[in-house]
Structure formats: C-alpha cells, structure tokens
Design a protein around this motif. Structure first.
Motif, PDB file in Angstrom:
ATOM      1  N   ILE A  83      37.882  58.812   3.689  1.00  0.00           N
ATOM      2  CA  ILE A  83      37.305  59.946   2.965  1.00  0.00           C
ATOM      3  C   ILE A  83      38.250  60.427   1.870  1.00  0.00           C
ATOM      4  O   ILE A  83      39.456  60.551   2.078  1.00  0.00           O
ATOM      5  CB  ILE A  83      37.009  61.111   3.939  1.00  0.00           C
ATOM      6  N   GLY A  84      37.683  60.702   0.716  1.00  0.00           N
ATOM      7  CA  GLY A  84      38.389  61.417  -0.338  1.00  0.00           C
ATOM      8  C   GLY A  84      37.742  62.788  -0.482  1.00  0.00           C
ATOM      9  O   GLY A  84      36.520  62.896  -0.507  1.00  0.00           O
ATOM     10  N   TYR A  85      38.551  63.839  -0.542  1.00  0.00           N
ATOM     11  CA  TYR A  85      38.006  65.205  -0.569  1.00  0.00           C
ATOM     12  C   TYR A  85      38.452  65.895  -1.853  1.00  0.00           C
ATOM     13  O   TYR A  85      39.645  65.974  -2.141  1.00  0.00           O
ATOM     14  CB  TYR A  85      38.525  65.985   0.652  1.00  0.00           C
ATOM     15  N   ILE A  86      37.475  66.383  -2.624  1.00  0.00           N
ATOM     16  CA  ILE A  86      37.764  67.143  -3.839  1.00  0.00           C
ATOM     17  C   ILE A  86      37.429  68.601  -3.559  1.00  0.00           C
ATOM     18  O   ILE A  86      36.265  68.960  -3.368  1.00  0.00           O
ATOM     19  CB  ILE A  86      36.947  66.634  -5.044  1.00  0.00           C
ATOM     20  N   ARG A 123      43.312  56.253 -15.751  1.00  0.00           N
ATOM     21  CA  ARG A 123      41.839  56.187 -15.811  1.00  0.00           C
ATOM     22  C   ARG A 123      41.228  57.564 -16.034  1.00  0.00           C
ATOM     23  O   ARG A 123      40.209  57.684 -16.732  1.00  0.00           O
ATOM     24  CB  ARG A 123      41.326  55.579 -14.493  1.00  0.00           C
ATOM     25  N   VAL A 124      41.841  58.610 -15.482  1.00  0.00           N
ATOM     26  CA  VAL A 124      41.292  59.961 -15.652  1.00  0.00           C
ATOM     27  C   VAL A 124      41.933  60.689 -16.849  1.00  0.00           C
ATOM     28  O   VAL A 124      41.778  61.896 -16.997  1.00  0.00           O
ATOM     29  CB  VAL A 124      41.433  60.802 -14.366  1.00  0.00           C
ATOM     30  N   VAL A 145      43.544  65.493 -11.733  1.00  0.00           N
ATOM     31  CA  VAL A 145      44.523  65.071 -10.730  1.00  0.00           C
ATOM     32  C   VAL A 145      43.858  65.039  -9.347  1.00  0.00           C
ATOM     33  O   VAL A 145      44.054  64.098  -8.567  1.00  0.00           O
ATOM     34  CB  VAL A 145      45.749  66.003 -10.695  1.00  0.00           C
ATOM     35  N   ALA A 146      43.066  66.069  -9.055  1.00  0.00           N
ATOM     36  CA  ALA A 146      42.380  66.140  -7.761  1.00  0.00           C
ATOM     37  C   ALA A 146      41.417  64.968  -7.584  1.00  0.00           C
ATOM     38  O   ALA A 146      41.289  64.419  -6.479  1.00  0.00           O
ATOM     39  CB  ALA A 146      41.633  67.469  -7.637  1.00  0.00           C
ATOM     40  N   VAL A 147      40.756  64.568  -8.655  1.00  0.00           N
ATOM     41  CA  VAL A 147      39.847  63.423  -8.590  1.00  0.00           C
ATOM     42  C   VAL A 147      40.631  62.146  -8.303  1.00  0.00           C
ATOM     43  O   VAL A 147      40.254  61.345  -7.441  1.00  0.00           O
ATOM     44  CB  VAL A 147      39.047  63.284  -9.900  1.00  0.00           C
ATOM     45  N   ARG A 173      31.040  69.698 -17.110  1.00  0.00           N
ATOM     46  CA  ARG A 173      30.218  68.521 -17.408  1.00  0.00           C
ATOM     47  C   ARG A 173      31.070  67.247 -17.433  1.00  0.00           C
ATOM     48  O   ARG A 173      30.702  66.220 -16.874  1.00  0.00           O
ATOM     49  CB  ARG A 173      29.503  68.727 -18.744  1.00  0.00           C
ATOM     50  N   GLU A 174      32.236  67.338 -18.073  1.00  0.00           N
ATOM     51  CA  GLU A 174      33.124  66.178 -18.170  1.00  0.00           C
ATOM     52  C   GLU A 174      33.670  65.783 -16.799  1.00  0.00           C
ATOM     53  O   GLU A 174      33.751  64.594 -16.474  1.00  0.00           O
ATOM     54  CB  GLU A 174      34.269  66.474 -19.138  1.00  0.00           C
ATOM     55  N   ALA A 175      34.058  66.783 -15.995  1.00  0.00           N
ATOM     56  CA  ALA A 175      34.618  66.497 -14.668  1.00  0.00           C
ATOM     57  C   ALA A 175      33.579  65.835 -13.774  1.00  0.00           C
ATOM     58  O   ALA A 175      33.885  64.870 -13.054  1.00  0.00           O
ATOM     59  CB  ALA A 175      35.141  67.779 -14.028  1.00  0.00           C
ATOM     60  N   LEU A 176      32.350  66.346 -13.819  1.00  0.00           N
ATOM     61  CA  LEU A 176      31.304  65.781 -12.979  1.00  0.00           C
ATOM     62  C   LEU A 176      31.003  64.339 -13.384  1.00  0.00           C
ATOM     63  O   LEU A 176      30.861  63.458 -12.524  1.00  0.00           O
ATOM     64  CB  LEU A 176      30.042  66.633 -13.067  1.00  0.00           C
ATOM     65  N   ALA A 177      30.920  64.095 -14.683  1.00  0.00           N
ATOM     66  CA  ALA A 177      30.673  62.726 -15.157  1.00  0.00           C
ATOM     67  C   ALA A 177      31.789  61.799 -14.713  1.00  0.00           C
ATOM     68  O   ALA A 177      31.546  60.650 -14.297  1.00  0.00           O
ATOM     69  CB  ALA A 177      30.537  62.718 -16.684  1.00  0.00           C
ATOM     70  N   LEU A 178      33.023  62.294 -14.762  1.00  0.00           N
ATOM     71  CA  LEU A 178      34.170  61.493 -14.351  1.00  0.00           C
ATOM     72  C   LEU A 178      34.115  61.183 -12.865  1.00  0.00           C
ATOM     73  O   LEU A 178      34.328  60.035 -12.434  1.00  0.00           O
ATOM     74  CB  LEU A 178      35.461  62.231 -14.684  1.00  0.00           C
ATOM     75  N   ILE A 179      33.842  62.199 -12.042  1.00  0.00           N
ATOM     76  CA  ILE A 179      33.761  62.005 -10.594  1.00  0.00           C
ATOM     77  C   ILE A 179      32.723  60.937 -10.264  1.00  0.00           C
ATOM     78  O   ILE A 179      32.982  60.006  -9.487  1.00  0.00           O
ATOM     79  CB  ILE A 179      33.414  63.327  -9.884  1.00  0.00           C
ATOM     80  N   ARG A 180      31.552  61.045 -10.870  1.00  0.00           N
ATOM     81  CA  ARG A 180      30.468  60.110 -10.565  1.00  0.00           C
ATOM     82  C   ARG A 180      30.807  58.697 -11.032  1.00  0.00           C
ATOM     83  O   ARG A 180      30.555  57.715 -10.325  1.00  0.00           O
ATOM     84  CB  ARG A 180      29.171  60.587 -11.199  1.00  0.00           C
TER      85      ARG A 180
END
Length: 218
Positions: A83-86, A123-124, A145-147, A173-180
């Motif tokens: 598991i990875g937890y954000i 990558r991030v 960093v958390a991602v 918006r940018e963070a969500l796109a990156l996470i996905r």
C-alpha cells in the motif's frame, strides 16, 4: 479475483458506529473515487483497509491476504509492501530532505533503492530539489514528494485521503493528474476519497460512500 475485497466491515468509537460496510471490491489497476462529506467515516474506512486501525468485525482481503487476521508486525509489513498512502497533510518529516523522506518510506518495505527514489522524484518534477527540506518547498511541491513516497515501494494499491485538500485549484488539478498518471504507469490501483466535486468529476468511477456505509443511515 479483485485486488481488494471488504465484507461486513465495522468500526465504532464507543457507542458511535463510524463504519459499517457490507461489501466493497476494487479491481487491480482500477481508479475509484469515493464521495463523502467530512466526518462521514471515509478516512476511518481507508485506515481499516491499510491496517492502521483494526476493525471490530468483518473481513478485508488485500492481494490474497486477510488483513485483519494478521498480527501487528505482519500487518505493518503488508502495508509497507503493498500500500502507498497519500495523506491530506502530507506527513513529511521536516528534519529530512526530499530524497530522505522517500528513502525512509522505502526502508519499511523492500529496502532503500536510491536510484529508484531519485527517478520517482525526477518523474514528479523535483529532480532539482533532492537536497531541499519540506519547509523550503511550496505546498504543491510537498504534495509531489508525498506522491513519490507513496509510490516508492511499487505498491499494488494507493490510498489517497483528500489529497488535494490543501492545494489551490491549479495545483489541485495538476496533483490529481499526476497521482493518476503515476499510478497507471506503475500498475497500481487507486482508491481516493474526497468531498470536492471538482476532484470527483475527473474520475470515471465514482461511488457515494454514504451508499456503501450503513453507519451513515439514521
């Protein structure tokens, strides 16, 4: 066989029942958002899945293993490796650099792989911030960093608890796109909880947590 299955899961604090989920399943590689208001029990639900909290009753099966049946040490190991937890508040260690924050996350799993940690941070978009401390970063950069930390152990499942709650609209918006995108690249399933319709509107699969959670029924 789903990656995650939940059956008859319940959790109460004293007389107050917070979670009562008869059934939930998540397929490997799926990306699902749960809609729920603050205080609806969705954070507790994620904590139960992650093994951070122990349920009062019920079954959680993750990658073929029953989480609740494991001892504390085995549960910690399963969480670290699977598991990875954000977290909404990021939970970065302020006395450690960006690179060290990611490496420390690795230390609890399969072991530190500096090259992989550096590659994730590049990558991030933080390849030039490896030696910086969290206080030297913007809020959006701390989220990145958390991602990276959440993906560091190549998890099969990423849990995201209101991960954009502390970001402005553009960074959200940018963070969500990156996470996905990073989850897709790494073959990880994503289970995100949010009350933000702007966030939820970006998912093809959205479920109402109130419909899953019988504890929310008066």
């Amino acid at each position: 066989m789903p990656l995650l299955t939940v059956q008859n899961l319940s959790k109460a604090y004293g007389p107050h029942r917070v979670v009562d989920v008869p059934a939930f399943a998540l397929e490997a590689g799926a990306q699902v958002a749960l809609r729920g208001e603050s205080g609806s029990g969705k954070t507790t639900f994620l904590h139960l899945i992650a093994g951070i909290l122990a349920p009062d009753a019920g079954r959680i099966e993750l990658a073929g293993r029953e989480v609740a049946a494991l001892g504390e040490a085995a549960r910690d190991r399963l969480r670290a490796e699977t598991i990875g937890y954000i977290f909404q508040t990021f939970n970065l260690l302020q006395g450690h650099t960006v690179l060290e924050n990611v490496e420390l996350g690795m230390a609890f799993g399969r072991g530190v792989d500096r090259a992989h940690a550096e590659a994730l941070l590049k990558r991030v978009g933080l390849g030039d911030k490896l030696g910086h401390y969290p206080r030297q970063l913007s809020t959006g950069q701390q989220q990145r960093v958390a991602v990276a930390r959440a993906l560091a152990n190549r998890p099969k499942l990423v849990l995201a608890d209101e991960p954009t709650g502390n970001l402005d609209t553009r960074n959200s918006r940018e963070a969500l796109a990156l996470i996905r995108e990073v989850c897709r690249e790494n073959g990880a399933a994503l289970l995100l909880v949010s009350h933000d319709e702007g966030v939820l509107g970006q998912f093809e699969q959205v479920q109402d947590f109130a419909a899953l959670n019988q504890a929310s029924v008066p």
